[in-house]
Design a protein around this motif. Sequence first.
Motif, PDB file in Angstrom:
ATOM      1  N   ASP A 166      -1.191  10.850   0.357  1.00 52.10           N
ATOM      2  CA  ASP A 166      -2.356  10.789  -0.539  1.00 52.10           C
ATOM      3  C   ASP A 166      -2.642  12.214  -0.982  1.00 52.10           C
ATOM      4  O   ASP A 166      -2.891  13.093  -0.154  1.00 52.10           O
ATOM      5  CB  ASP A 166      -3.590  10.265   0.219  1.00 52.10           C
ATOM      6  CG  ASP A 166      -3.534   8.776   0.492  1.00 52.10           C
ATOM      7  OD1 ASP A 166      -2.495   8.159   0.240  1.00 52.10           O
ATOM      8  OD2 ASP A 166      -4.561   8.236   0.969  1.00 52.10           O
ATOM      9  N   HIS A 217       0.310   3.135  -3.131  1.00 52.40           N
ATOM     10  CA  HIS A 217      -1.142   3.327  -3.059  1.00 52.40           C
ATOM     11  C   HIS A 217      -1.860   2.765  -4.279  1.00 52.40           C
ATOM     12  O   HIS A 217      -2.668   3.450  -4.917  1.00 52.40           O
ATOM     13  CB  HIS A 217      -1.471   4.820  -2.859  1.00 52.40           C
ATOM     14  CG  HIS A 217      -2.684   5.068  -2.002  1.00 52.40           C
ATOM     15  ND1 HIS A 217      -3.958   5.033  -2.495  1.00 52.40           N
ATOM     16  CD2 HIS A 217      -2.825   5.331  -0.679  1.00 52.40           C
ATOM     17  CE1 HIS A 217      -4.816   5.287  -1.521  1.00 52.40           C
ATOM     18  NE2 HIS A 217      -4.147   5.457  -0.391  1.00 52.40           N
ATOM     19  N   HIS A 264       0.839  -1.198   0.000  1.00 50.80           N
ATOM     20  CA  HIS A 264       0.000   0.000   0.000  1.00 50.80           C
ATOM     21  C   HIS A 264       0.883   1.262   0.000  1.00 50.80           C
ATOM     22  O   HIS A 264       1.691   1.415  -0.919  1.00 50.80           O
ATOM     23  CB  HIS A 264      -1.001  -0.032   1.151  1.00 50.80           C
ATOM     24  CG  HIS A 264      -2.132   0.920   0.943  1.00 50.80           C
ATOM     25  ND1 HIS A 264      -2.861   0.958  -0.214  1.00 50.80           N
ATOM     26  CD2 HIS A 264      -2.651   1.903   1.742  1.00 50.80           C
ATOM     27  CE1 HIS A 264      -3.780   1.920  -0.130  1.00 50.80           C
ATOM     28  NE2 HIS A 264      -3.663   2.502   1.048  1.00 50.80           N
ATOM     29  N   ASP A 267      -5.941   3.386   6.344  1.00 54.58           N
ATOM     30  CA  ASP A 267      -4.946   2.713   5.490  1.00 54.58           C
ATOM     31  C   ASP A 267      -3.564   3.379   5.575  1.00 54.58           C
ATOM     32  O   ASP A 267      -2.675   3.085   4.765  1.00 54.58           O
ATOM     33  CB  ASP A 267      -5.431   2.626   4.033  1.00 54.58           C
ATOM     34  CG  ASP A 267      -5.693   3.977   3.403  1.00 54.58           C
ATOM     35  OD1 ASP A 267      -6.236   4.877   4.086  1.00 54.58           O
ATOM     36  OD2 ASP A 267      -5.352   4.158   2.222  1.00 54.58           O
ATOM     37  N   HIS A 268      -3.387   4.269   6.580  1.00 50.56           N
ATOM     38  CA  HIS A 268      -2.082   4.909   6.806  1.00 50.56           C
ATOM     39  C   HIS A 268      -1.642   4.852   8.267  1.00 50.56           C
ATOM     40  O   HIS A 268      -0.487   5.124   8.569  1.00 50.56           O
ATOM     41  CB  HIS A 268      -2.110   6.361   6.316  1.00 50.56           C
ATOM     42  CG  HIS A 268      -2.382   6.447   4.840  1.00 50.56           C
ATOM     43  ND1 HIS A 268      -1.405   6.711   3.912  1.00 50.56           N
ATOM     44  CD2 HIS A 268      -3.520   6.220   4.143  1.00 50.56           C
ATOM     45  CE1 HIS A 268      -1.936   6.661   2.697  1.00 50.56           C
ATOM     46  NE2 HIS A 268      -3.226   6.364   2.812  1.00 50.56           N
TER      47      HIS A 268
HETATM   48 MN    MN Z   1      -4.953   6.224   1.514  1.00 51.47          MN
END
Ligand code: MN
Length: 226
Positions: A140, A190, A8, A53-54
């Motif tokens: 992001d 990502h 990711h 997701d981080h």
């Molecule tokens: Mn993200």
Amino acid sequence: MKLTYYGHACFAVEAGGKTLLFDPFITPNPLAEKIDAGKIPADFILVSHGHGDHVADVVAIATRTGATVIAPYEVGCWFEAKGVKRVQSMNHGGGAEMPFGRVKLSAAVHSSSLPDGSYGGNPCGFVVESPDGSFYYSGDTALTSDMRFIGEQTKLRFAVLPVGDFFTMGIDDALRAADLVGVTRIVGVHYDTFPPIKLDHAAALKAAEADGKELLLPKIGETIEI
Ligand code: MN
Ligand code: NI
């Protein structure tokens, strides 16, 4: 410089004799099931924003390693409230001298709430300067002309940019971002983790090559020299 990809948007860079870990999201990531989050080294954990997701493995890794967490102000305060002992809560445009060199928070066009719904302030990217070289991780973000300032101020070896589209820049905007910050070497992150960000690897590599860029897509768990 050595860069290890953990899936990711999570990666680690060896810089100035320290291990800098970015945006750890390992235990919830099925693509990273071979990575043991309980063994990853870190001296510093840099967190770009509050999304799950981080931040998923930040508290556990910081607690185990004693690493210092560097994050945008509200996100850093949230980690402090979760019991993380060493936190450097910063804000955009601000830089700080660190044992590995210097870190500065850059603007990112995205959003930032924490997994429990807490307000996460604004998301950021990081410009890291070290005696081994300097690099930019955008976090992001959308493509934004503010990126030009980064290239004007800092000579970068490489940039780590999202390429998965949908929630962030896709490959075409990442290539333009590389131009703005003045790099030809991009580490793509990502992508592939969720269905909407599945990447056509061959097409992305071809687009980068046609644009005179080197797009690196290390395997999960792979360490590259960069
Ligand atoms: Mn993200
Ligand atoms: Ni996000």
